[in-house]
Design an enzyme around this catalytic site. Sequence first.
Site, PDB file in Angstrom:
ATOM      1  N   THR A   1      12.460  -7.624 -10.494  1.00  0.00           N
ATOM      2  CA  THR A   1      11.911  -8.970 -10.699  1.00  0.00           C
ATOM      3  C   THR A   1      10.632  -9.133  -9.894  1.00  0.00           C
ATOM      4  OG1 THR A   1      14.120  -9.819 -11.056  1.00  0.00           O
ATOM      5  CG2 THR A   1      12.439 -11.446 -10.467  1.00  0.00           C
TER       6      THR A   1
ATOM      7  N   CYS B   1       1.567   2.193  12.733  1.00  0.00           N
ATOM      8  CA  CYS B   1       2.716   3.021  12.365  1.00  0.00           C
ATOM      9  C   CYS B   1       2.966   4.105  13.393  1.00  0.00           C
ATOM     10  CB  CYS B   1       2.486   3.650  11.013  1.00  0.00           C
ATOM     11  SG  CYS B   1       1.588   2.599   9.905  1.00  0.00           S
TER      12      CYS B   1
ATOM     13  N   GLY C   1       0.804  -1.218   0.000  1.00  0.00           N
ATOM     14  CA  GLY C   1       0.000   0.000   0.000  1.00  0.00           C
ATOM     15  C   GLY C   1       0.838   1.269   0.000  1.00  0.00           C
TER      16      GLY C   1
HETATM   17  N1  PLP Z   1      -2.986   2.862   3.615  1.00  0.00           N
HETATM   18  C1  PLP Z   1      -3.786   2.441   4.602  1.00  0.00           C
HETATM   19  C2  PLP Z   1      -5.168   2.997   4.733  1.00  0.00           C
HETATM   20  C3  PLP Z   1      -3.329   1.471   5.514  1.00  0.00           C
HETATM   21  O1  PLP Z   1      -4.119   1.058   6.496  1.00  0.00           O
HETATM   22  C4  PLP Z   1      -2.011   0.958   5.347  1.00  0.00           C
HETATM   23  C5  PLP Z   1      -1.468  -0.016   6.324  1.00  0.00           C
HETATM   24  O2  PLP Z   1      -1.756   0.012   7.490  1.00  0.00           O
HETATM   25  C6  PLP Z   1      -1.236   1.427   4.283  1.00  0.00           C
HETATM   26  C7  PLP Z   1      -1.750   2.382   3.436  1.00  0.00           C
HETATM   27  C8  PLP Z   1       0.140   0.893   4.047  1.00  0.00           C
HETATM   28  O3  PLP Z   1       0.083  -0.378   3.482  1.00  0.00           O
HETATM   29  P1  PLP Z   1       1.367  -1.358   3.489  1.00  0.00           P
HETATM   30  O4  PLP Z   1       1.520  -1.824   4.892  1.00  0.00           O
HETATM   31  O5  PLP Z   1       1.026  -2.458   2.551  1.00  0.00           O
HETATM   32  O6  PLP Z   1       2.514  -0.559   2.994  1.00  0.00           O
END
Ligand code: PLP
Length: 392
Positions: A238, A326, A72
């Site tokens: 890759t 995070c 993401g």
């Molecule tokens: N966007 C949202 C709304 C998320 O909840 C998250 C992960 O918690 C991310 C982006 C980031 O995704 P990834 O952990 O795959 O980088």
Amino acid sequence: MNQTIYLDNAATTKTDPRVVEAMLPYFTEHYGNPSSVYEFSTPCKQAIGAVRETIAKSLGAKPGEIYFTAGGTESDNWAIKATAEAYASKGKHIITSKIEHHAVLHTCEYLEKRGFEVTYVDVDENGIVKVDELKRAIRPDTILISVMFANNEIGTIEPIKEIGQIAKDNGILFHTDAVQAYGHLPIHVDEYHIDMLSSSAHKLNGPKGIGFLYIRTGLKTRSFIHGGAQERKRRGGTENVPGIVGYGKAVELAMASMEEREEKERGLRDYLIGRVMAEVPFVRLNGHRSQRLSNNANFAFQFIEGESLLIMLDGSGICGSSGSACTSGSLDPSHVLLAIGLPHEIAHGSLRLTVSPDNTREEMDLVVDRIKEIVKKLRDMSPLYEDFMRNQ
Ligand code: PLP
């Protein structure tokens, strides 16, 4: 050690054993590089093509509009930075919301340092983006609107169709971070007027480190990772073949079981919310009551620190979160809770619990009982609570 009760499915989900099983041959048997010309690599190429089709079908998109990424965060970075670069001659203004994931917010801040202007639109007390404010923010030089499909902390589902229509009517590109929504809610890119969409496999029982960005045909976009010719020369490197195969399996399973899973989650979640709201005093439910992801409960307990509650729940084997994964570890209250208007001291007392269909009602009962004990214990030690009660 207590048995684990996992209630942090917005942070990540358990990889489905059927997903793991589908991935295994692509480590040990079909391990060729998909870019190689020999026959040995053909199953890898074919598998990638098949997953691209599965994902495209799930969104009403074309296979050639799906680009695999590492998750993401990368998809959000790509959508926003590459659009900014490709459309800079048209304008340098971007609109987003105050409750986006940091993958979007920090990317926007990065662009602000490089001459772009970003409007961060407010949300209401339930976390719904203020659409009138968003409309008023549109300028002749606005090139992109980026609003998340559903919020990762409070679960609020945004009015994506309406926002997509506004973007379309104004000739502005529309990106949505659907990391929490894809595989959980039905999404159709044409119906919602979505030009770019980010997703990540580990939020829908797929493996970590694999995601995709949907990019509508005809959009000017730039390569994000420079290197080889993979992903139609737009994302070198890759391919993560086992990851892609696992993602495909996870999407298949998620699409087939969506309604049933949502119903089970909603039942558990509503039971949890019902008991907490009825049995714990001075608590607030954050996020929209009904426009909400079926797995999400987010509470703010007055007079306590969410971090202390989390640590004590952890002591009982209960996994939750106080804001997004995070930001936990930092003492700043969540930007999402502040954006919905919670005062700092109440935002600090937040707890996010996100269920999965694997959870049980017995687990919900255990968790509520433990929350009640811990909240009482923490309040008994709180001078704020003591003052409050004395003045009652
Ligand atoms: N966007 C949202 C709304 C998320 O909840 C998250 C992960 O918690 C991310 C982006 C980031 O995704 P990834 O952990 O795959 O980088």
